[in-house]
Write an enzyme that holds these catalytic residues in place. Structure first.
Site, mmCIF file in Angstrom:
data_model
loop_
_atom_site.group_PDB
_atom_site.id
_atom_site.type_symbol
_atom_site.label_atom_id
_atom_site.label_comp_id
_atom_site.label_asym_id
_atom_site.label_seq_id
_atom_site.Cartn_x
_atom_site.Cartn_y
_atom_site.Cartn_z
ATOM 1 N N SER A 12 -1.167 -21.806 -2.687
ATOM 2 C CA SER A 12 0.141 -22.356 -2.339
ATOM 3 C C SER A 12 -0.024 -23.557 -1.423
ATOM 4 O O SER A 12 -0.998 -23.646 -0.654
ATOM 5 C CB SER A 12 0.937 -21.262 -1.619
ATOM 6 O OG SER A 12 2.019 -21.820 -0.937
ATOM 7 N N TYR A 64 1.681 -14.448 5.520
ATOM 8 C CA TYR A 64 1.597 -14.745 4.087
ATOM 9 C C TYR A 64 0.748 -15.996 3.855
ATOM 10 O O TYR A 64 -0.198 -15.995 3.056
ATOM 11 C CB TYR A 64 2.997 -14.947 3.493
ATOM 12 C CG TYR A 64 2.978 -15.764 2.231
ATOM 13 C CD1 TYR A 64 2.523 -15.222 1.045
ATOM 14 C CD2 TYR A 64 3.385 -17.110 2.242
ATOM 15 C CE1 TYR A 64 2.466 -15.980 -0.107
ATOM 16 C CE2 TYR A 64 3.328 -17.875 1.096
ATOM 17 C CZ TYR A 64 2.866 -17.317 -0.085
ATOM 18 O OH TYR A 64 2.797 -18.081 -1.212
ATOM 19 N N LYS A 69 -3.205 -16.685 2.012
ATOM 20 C CA LYS A 69 -3.570 -17.673 0.982
ATOM 21 C C LYS A 69 -4.748 -18.515 1.479
ATOM 22 O O LYS A 69 -5.699 -18.793 0.740
ATOM 23 C CB LYS A 69 -2.375 -18.568 0.657
ATOM 24 C CG LYS A 69 -1.257 -17.853 -0.075
ATOM 25 C CD LYS A 69 -1.616 -17.581 -1.518
ATOM 26 C CE LYS A 69 -0.763 -16.505 -2.139
ATOM 27 N NZ LYS A 69 -1.195 -16.077 -3.448
HETATM 28 O O1 LIG Z 1 18.773 -19.831 1.186
HETATM 29 C C1 LIG Z 1 18.108 -20.847 1.368
HETATM 30 C C2 LIG Z 1 16.755 -20.904 1.034
HETATM 31 C C3 LIG Z 1 16.068 -22.076 1.288
HETATM 32 N N1 LIG Z 1 16.690 -23.123 1.835
HETATM 33 C C4 LIG Z 1 15.950 -24.378 2.073
HETATM 34 O O2 LIG Z 1 15.419 -24.782 0.843
HETATM 35 C C5 LIG Z 1 14.170 -25.398 1.007
HETATM 36 C C6 LIG Z 1 13.157 -24.642 0.173
HETATM 37 O O3 LIG Z 1 13.013 -23.351 0.658
HETATM 38 P P1 LIG Z 1 12.279 -22.198 -0.161
HETATM 39 O O4 LIG Z 1 12.403 -20.943 0.638
HETATM 40 O O5 LIG Z 1 12.790 -22.172 -1.536
HETATM 41 O O6 LIG Z 1 10.799 -22.709 -0.218
HETATM 42 P P2 LIG Z 1 9.807 -23.072 0.974
HETATM 43 O O7 LIG Z 1 9.488 -24.518 0.831
HETATM 44 O O8 LIG Z 1 10.292 -22.639 2.268
HETATM 45 O O9 LIG Z 1 8.596 -22.138 0.653
HETATM 46 C C7 LIG Z 1 7.941 -22.187 -0.580
HETATM 47 O O10 LIG Z 1 6.879 -23.069 -0.509
HETATM 48 C C8 LIG Z 1 5.920 -22.768 0.478
HETATM 49 C C9 LIG Z 1 4.858 -23.806 0.401
HETATM 50 O O11 LIG Z 1 5.318 -25.016 0.827
HETATM 51 C C10 LIG Z 1 5.366 -21.374 0.259
HETATM 52 O O12 LIG Z 1 4.532 -21.343 -0.868
HETATM 53 C C11 LIG Z 1 6.472 -20.354 0.101
HETATM 54 O O13 LIG Z 1 5.926 -19.133 -0.327
HETATM 55 C C12 LIG Z 1 7.468 -20.800 -0.909
HETATM 56 O O14 LIG Z 1 8.554 -19.910 -0.927
HETATM 57 C C13 LIG Z 1 13.868 -25.338 2.495
HETATM 58 O O15 LIG Z 1 14.246 -26.551 3.062
HETATM 59 C C14 LIG Z 1 14.764 -24.224 2.989
HETATM 60 O O16 LIG Z 1 15.132 -24.360 4.321
HETATM 61 C C15 LIG Z 1 18.002 -23.077 2.173
HETATM 62 O O17 LIG Z 1 18.548 -24.027 2.685
HETATM 63 N N2 LIG Z 1 18.675 -21.942 1.924
#
Ligand SMILES: O=c1ccn([C@@H]2O[C@H](COP(=O)(O)OP(=O)(O)O[C@H]3O[C@H](CO)[C@H](O)[C@H](O)[C@H]3O)[C@@H](O)[C@H]2O)c(=O)[nH]1
Length: 672
Positions: free
Chosen positions: A455, A480, A484
């Site tokens: 990841s 988590y 990785k």
């Molecule tokens: O309900 C939500 C969920 C997410 N977000 C925002 O959406 C974006 C993406 O969030 P995600 O949770 O979809 O993804 P992340 O980038 O936080 O995390 C993902 O990418 C990461 C690597 O960068 C890890 O691999 C992790 O496991 C994977 O979920 C972020 O700005 C987050 O703050 C929201 O605004 N509301």
């Protein structure tokens, strides 16, 4: 796994080092007659081994790759040295696959099975009995037999290759010039006669009038060769043999084989090679049909990952071909990324065995979890499934005992960032102990090709953008993320410790979307942690509104920016990684970013989804989520360069496909 001929290797090497090669050829003209004229990729090990002679060369390639390479033409003694040498002691089977080189048996295939020494030789063709029996006597090999081989031939640099039927004039198979011909077009009209086939490796275009396509290389008709079991264990030679094992009438034998007209089959095989009109037969199919019974079919499958030998004439070139795909064990295959990847792997022709403990995948209690059942339905291909936990050593070992696995694609892991902070021990146990158990089982079973589901989280907070693979790793905040990162470190150490390991670690950015069919997609348990499934559930009416975490980031609209990648692009990236591992003898640890290189904000995704679904997505701007960075997107050019992979599905497609899945399955797989 062996490629025969002193000229193992190919033209990429040749092109790069033509000058050296010519010098080499002059020096070794007698000894190494084979020339390197193809433009197929030359496995790294062969490159590295190319200046060594004799068994030294063979041993080096073996050490580097875990794959035995016998390079021989007139120096057939080398077989003996190689088999008798210490470094080859793990060999159990030898397959003599191909006869091209003048004065030699041109290709030898070994596969490793157990640590008991060579026990079996198989040979394609019926003309080597005397030699094989002598080889059996020398080595104590207990079993020599001839499968009912149907030999296929392909070209490399040529725009087409052909496989001719026994009449030698009609085109049976045609493939357009790629070096990796999983699927070939079969001209059913000329493939219907049962039994014997002749191979032509045609190195010039079929329309080249100078090329005599009716000239057979050898007759692949089966024979009933068998040798008496030898009671004696393999002996190490006190001194090198003076005589070649195969120094008698080999050349005559070869030539007669090369030039003779094929005889009609002595007896009718149980089934025709091509007894239906399917124009898209793949090699596995052909071999299953050809061999007539499952053990032979299975043996054939083991023979399929080899590069075929070359000839000194320049007319017949070394070829990489595959007659059946490798078997890949996919852990976590019932999950979101796993199921989409399994689908693409099946489409690409791989045999897939899945293991999943179903901790995050829906099952109705049927034999297959729902996602995999739908994958079967979409592809029309079978998935073997085991409900098992990869932390359970016995279960994992049992699967390796049950199947001859060639490669492993490892997805099984817990993946929720927040949850990992609450129950870190479970994360470390599942993600790291599980991986260790798996790797140990692989090594115990001589499986060394591994694709790891990593990841972008291993990069921690980006220090520069776009994030390249050179970006430092390890600054992870959640357990988590650390699992990785630690696992990647383990894999690097493993590759350093044992040169047989070939590991590709794929660092995903933000996977979203669904298969175009709408039959499989992301179906998180409980409240989604990630953005896209959350948006989709709001759109379909399962949730009232989306919380947008943070609107004060230094981004264009204040919301977080990520590199969203379509799940099918991601899945294709895995297939490319497997293709690389199966085709190239290069070993070591390789990490690649899988992303698009484009960043979209949370609000971009919301608006994209509104457009695709025609639904209004209610959202509320709330505080930042702890641990979230402002912006993260990939530089994915390395994957393009090294794997030949590129993401090409954009935000519209990501949203459309997610919506198709969600609207057709509002409650996911359970569809309650
Ligand atoms: O309900 C939500 C969920 C997410 N977000 C925002 O959406 C974006 C993406 O969030 P995600 O949770 O979809 O993804 P992340 O980038 O936080 O995390 C993902 O990418 C990461 C690597 O960068 C890890 O691999 C992790 O496991 C994977 O979920 C972020 O700005 C987050 O703050 C929201 O605004 N509301």
């Amino acid at each position: 796994l062996v490629q025969g001929g002193g000229g193992t290797g190919g033209g990429s090497w040749q092109q790069q080092q033509k000058q050296q090669q010519h010098q080499h050829q002059r020096q070794h003209q007698r000894r190494w007659q084979t020339t390197f004229q193809s433009d197929v990729d030359c496995p790294q090990a062969f490159n590295r081994a190319r200046w060594l002679d004799g068994s030294e060369r063979v041993e080096l390639a073996y050490k580097l790759t875990g794959v035995a390479t016998l390079a021989l033409d007139q120096q057939s003694d080398m077989i003996y040295y190689a088999i008798a040498s210490e470094s080859m002691k793990n060999l159990v089977s030898l397959h003599i696959s191909h006869v091209i080189n003048i004065g030699a048996l041109g290709g030898f295939v070994y596969w490793l099975d157990d640590k008991t020494g060579v026990e079996r030789i198989t040979v394609n063709g019926d003309r080597r009995s005397a030699k094989l029996q002598r080889l059996s006597q020398f080595t104590g090999i207990r079993d020599v037999w001839t499968p009912k081989a149907k030999v296929l031939a392909v070209s490399t640099s040529a725009p087409q290759f052909s496989l001719h039927s026994s009449e030698g004039s009609e085109k049976a198979l045609v493939c357009d010039g790629t070096t990796n011909c999983d699927h070939v077009h079969v001209d059913a009209d000329c493939c219907k006669r049962p039994g014997d086939f002749q191979c032509l490796i045609n190195t010039t275009p079929l329309n080249d009038a100078t090329n005599d396509l009716s000239r057979p290389i050898f007759n692949a008709r089966p024979s009933s060769l068998s040798a008496k079991p030898s009671q004696n264990p393999p002996k190490k030679p006190a001194k090198p043999l003076k005589k070649s094992l195969f120094d008698d009438d080999l050349e005559d034998d070869y030539l007669s084989c090369f030039l003779s007209k094929p005889k009609p089959p002595e007896q009718k095989p149980k089934s025709s090679l091509f007894d239906d009109d399917d124009l898209d037969l793949d090699f596995k199919y052909i071999f299953d049909k050809a061999s007539g019974h499952s053990e032979e079919a299975e043996q054939h499958q083991k023979l399929l990952n080899f590069d075929i030998g070359s000839s000194s004439s320049g007319r017949y070139l070394p070829v990489r071909f595959r007659m059946a795909p490798p078997t890949v064990l996919v852990t976590g295959g019932a999950g979101y990324i796993g199921s989409h990847t399994v689908l693409e792997m099946l489409n690409a022709g791989y045999n897939v065995i899945c293991v999943d403990n179903l901790c995050n995948a829906y099952s109705s209690g049927a034999k297959l979890p729902e996602a995999l059942s739908r994958v079967q339905e979409i592809t029309g291909k079978k998935v073997h499934f085991y409900r098992a936990d990869i932390t359970d050593r016995d279960q994992v070992r049992a699967i390796f005992q049950e199947h001859k696995i060639d490669m492993v694609c490892h997805f099984a892991a817990l993946k929720a960032v927040g949850e990992s902070c609450r129950i870190p021990l479970q994360y470390y146990h599942n993600n790291m102990t599980g991986t260790n158990v798996l790797l140990e089982a692989m090594a115990d079973n001589n499986v060394f090709k591994f694709v790891y589901s990593s990841s972008a989280t291993v990069y921690g907070e980006p220090k520069f953008l776009p994030v390249t693979e050179e970006h430092p790793t390890g600054n992870c905040t959640s357990p988590y993320g650390k699992t990785k990162y630690f696992t990647e470190e383990i894999l690097k150490d493993l590759c350093k410790s044992d040169k047989r390991w070939a590991v590709v670690s794929l660092r995903y950015f933000n996977p979203v979307g669904a298969h175009i069919s709408g039959r499989i997609g992301e179906d998180p348990n409980g409240e989604p942690n990630n953005l896209m499934p959350y948006i989709a559930q709001v759109a379909v009416g399962r949730r009232a509104s989306l919380n947008v975490y943070g609107s004060d980031f230094p981004t264009k609209d204040g919301t977080g920016v990520r590199d969203y990648i379509h799940i099918v692009d991601l899945a294709e990236g895995h297939v490319k990684a497997l293709d690389k591992l199966r085709n190239i003898a290069e070993t070591g640890f390789f990490a690649y970013n899988l992303g698009t290189g484009v960043g979209y904000s949370v609000l971009d995704m919301v608006h994209g989804f509104e457009k695709a679904s025609g639904k209004k997505i209610a959202y509320v701007l709330v505080d930042r989520r702890s641990g979230d960075v402002a912006t993260c997107y990939a530089d994915a050019t390395l994957a393009e360069k090294k794997l030949g992979w590129k993401a090409y599905r954009g935000i519209d497609k990501m949203c459309e496909d997610t919506w198709r899945w969600q609207s057709q399955n509002p409650n996911g797989y359970a569809n309650k």
